[in-house]
Design an enzyme around this catalytic site. Sequence first.
Site, PDB file in Angstrom:
ATOM      1  N   HIS A 172     -68.278   3.873 -64.760  1.00  0.00           N
ATOM      2  CA  HIS A 172     -69.565   3.423 -65.299  1.00  0.00           C
ATOM      3  C   HIS A 172     -70.581   3.435 -64.165  1.00  0.00           C
ATOM      4  O   HIS A 172     -70.389   2.784 -63.140  1.00  0.00           O
ATOM      5  CB  HIS A 172     -69.453   2.011 -65.875  1.00  0.00           C
TER       6      HIS A 172
ATOM      7  N   ALA B 231     -66.482  -4.451 -67.682  1.00  0.00           N
ATOM      8  CA  ALA B 231     -66.009  -3.429 -66.742  1.00  0.00           C
ATOM      9  C   ALA B 231     -67.110  -2.868 -65.851  1.00  0.00           C
ATOM     10  O   ALA B 231     -66.982  -1.749 -65.336  1.00  0.00           O
ATOM     11  CB  ALA B 231     -65.347  -2.296 -67.520  1.00  0.00           C
TER      12      ALA B 231
ATOM     13  N   ASN C  84     -68.612  -1.294 -74.726  1.00  0.00           N
ATOM     14  CA  ASN C  84     -69.078  -2.670 -74.806  1.00  0.00           C
ATOM     15  C   ASN C  84     -69.962  -3.003 -73.601  1.00  0.00           C
ATOM     16  O   ASN C  84     -70.849  -3.860 -73.681  1.00  0.00           O
ATOM     17  CB  ASN C  84     -67.898  -3.643 -74.862  1.00  0.00           C
TER      18      ASN C  84
END
Length: 275
Positions: A225, A128, A195
């Site tokens: 993120h 992601a 992750n």
Amino acid sequence: MPARRVGIIGCGTIGSQLAIAVDTGAVRNASLASLFDVVQNSAQALKQKLRTSPPAFSDFDDFMKTDCDIIVEAASQEAAKKFAAKVLRAGKDVMVMSVGALADKALLAEVLKEAEKSGRRLYVPTGAIAGIDAIRAVRHLLDSVTLTTTKSPKALAGAPFFETSKVKLDEVKERTTIYEGTAADAVRAFPANVNVAAVLSLAGIGVDRTMVRIIADPAFTTNQHEITAKGSFGEFRFTVNNVPSPGNPKTSYLAVLSAIECLRSVCDDGMRIGS
């Protein structure tokens, strides 16, 4: 190149989307060989949605007897720890979605050793986040890498971190930093949420030097993120705002799309873009 036969471990959000992508032909040069989930009903339910109706198993040994070229782990860090090396040892490639498991240096060494011995490959999707090619290109010049992840409290619920933390997610009413530490600790504390920290660490300066900040923000409807990387090359800043995957707010939709694209590149080697 002959069609690659794909097996899937884990029939949840990501495993289901991968299976559907292969089943519908969205991944060229691939066929769906088998499904595995420790919860038999999950595997059977997914099987019923698929045109090709592949065999579904709740016993791993039976699953491994099927004719697969590559097996995708899309279940959990525990599944990655338990099965990744076994898949390679059996002479099959493996794609690991629960990349946080590879933050365990002993496990990573074991998996890489098995890949070398068997002549098979370990694949890790970028997940992601963005900018992994750039991070890899300058990894020898990096001084620091920081990942700041911002999600709604709902998307963070259930993480092992809260078993010992004083933070109560239902009491978080404004933007709150709930964790700051290394990627090594973050992937254990938030196994379903970061992750990306493990992917970033593998591409860059490692889990002990990559720093992670996790923010809970009730106003957020996306999973954000932000990566900051500094070194003698200069400085990078990447920010990705991801829509949560349908049915699972802990997983960004981009993580699913990244997994499909990684599998596509494995199965169809006509052109490779990026490093």
